[in-house]
Design a protein around this motif. Structure first.
Motif, PDB file in Angstrom:
ATOM      1  N   GLN A 172       0.837  -1.190   0.000  1.00  0.00           N
ATOM      2  CA  GLN A 172       0.000   0.000   0.000  1.00  0.00           C
ATOM      3  C   GLN A 172       0.880   1.250   0.000  1.00  0.00           C
ATOM      4  OE1 GLN A 172      -3.400  -0.286   0.046  1.00  0.00           O
ATOM      5  NE2 GLN A 172      -3.688   1.903  -0.134  1.00  0.00           N
ATOM      6  N   ARG A 173       0.495   2.248  -0.766  1.00  0.00           N
ATOM      7  CA  ARG A 173       1.229   3.516  -0.805  1.00  0.00           C
ATOM      8  C   ARG A 173       1.157   4.181   0.571  1.00  0.00           C
ATOM      9  NH1 ARG A 173      -0.604   7.487  -5.351  1.00  0.00           N
ATOM     10  NH2 ARG A 173       0.618   6.084  -6.608  1.00  0.00           N
ATOM     11  N   ALA A 210      -7.224   2.441   2.122  1.00  0.00           N
ATOM     12  CA  ALA A 210      -7.906   1.720   1.046  1.00  0.00           C
ATOM     13  C   ALA A 210      -8.989   2.594   0.422  1.00  0.00           C
ATOM     14  CB  ALA A 210      -8.508   0.436   1.589  1.00  0.00           C
ATOM     15  N   GLY A 211      -9.000   2.653  -0.901  1.00  0.00           N
ATOM     16  CA  GLY A 211     -10.010   3.403  -1.618  1.00  0.00           C
ATOM     17  C   GLY A 211      -9.746   4.902  -1.685  1.00  0.00           C
ATOM     18  N   THR A 239      -2.090   2.684  -7.119  1.00  0.00           N
ATOM     19  CA  THR A 239      -0.760   2.436  -7.658  1.00  0.00           C
ATOM     20  C   THR A 239      -0.886   1.406  -8.771  1.00  0.00           C
ATOM     21  OG1 THR A 239      -0.286   0.614  -6.146  1.00  0.00           O
ATOM     22  CG2 THR A 239       0.314   2.845  -5.409  1.00  0.00           C
ATOM     23  N   LEU A 240       0.131   1.332  -9.591  1.00  0.00           N
ATOM     24  CA  LEU A 240       0.147   0.365 -10.686  1.00  0.00           C
ATOM     25  C   LEU A 240       0.043  -1.062 -10.144  1.00  0.00           C
ATOM     26  CD1 LEU A 240       0.439  -0.082 -13.710  1.00  0.00           C
ATOM     27  CD2 LEU A 240       2.912  -0.018 -13.407  1.00  0.00           C
ATOM     28  N   CYS A 241       0.790  -1.347  -9.079  1.00  0.00           N
ATOM     29  CA  CYS A 241       0.742  -2.682  -8.462  1.00  0.00           C
ATOM     30  C   CYS A 241      -0.659  -3.005  -7.960  1.00  0.00           C
ATOM     31  CB  CYS A 241       1.744  -2.774  -7.320  1.00  0.00           C
ATOM     32  SG  CYS A 241       3.448  -2.698  -7.857  1.00  0.00           S
TER      33      CYS A 241
END
Length: 139
Positions: free
Chosen positions: A92-93, A98-99, A104-106
């Motif tokens: 997680q960035r 979440a949301g 992110t690309l991943c």
């Protein structure tokens, strides 16, 4: 008839409409071989420009979605070919819940792959992909 990729349901339906083709076809198999085996445990998705294009700042969203779609389909192919049901995770960035904000690309790849794996397992439960016996179960 052997295919190296998955047929769209609409195409399968149109094939079924041809009585002559149905009468002459003994079997139709999707082999899921959209990956290249380099070595015993080394595989390639054969998308040499994907990394560069995905990290190009001015890449249109439609093109980015298309590349991610190809990557996800090939990862699904790898999982099906190996008979694996992986636990899909990503980092997680920092500072994002979440949301919240842009993914992110991943995260995009992980979420799409998880959806495709669930879809494939659902088809298995309905008998379409009954032959798929993944070695690990869904969490």
């Amino acid at each position: 008839i052997y295919l190296t990729y998955e047929l769209d349901n609409m195409l399968i339906y149109s094939l079924k409409q041809s009585a002559e083709l149905v009468a002459r076809t003994k079997s139709l198999r999707e082999l899921y071989t959209e990956i290249l085996t380099i070595e015993h445990q080394v595989f390639s998705m054969d998308l040499p420009e994907a990394f560069h294009r995905l990290y190009t700042p001015a890449l249109p969203k439609a093109e980015k979605d298309s590349i991610i779609g190809h990557m996800v389909e090939r990862l699904l192919t790898l999982c099906v070919t190996l008979g694996e049901r992986p636990l899909v995770r990503y980092k997680q960035r920092r500072g994002h819940s979440a949301g919240e904000g842009e993914k992110t690309l991943c995260q995009e790849i992980a979420e799409q792959l998880e959806r495709r794996l669930k879809w494939f397992a659902n088809d298995k439960a309905q008998g379409t992909n009954a032959w798929w016996q993944p070695s690990s179960s869904e969490p």
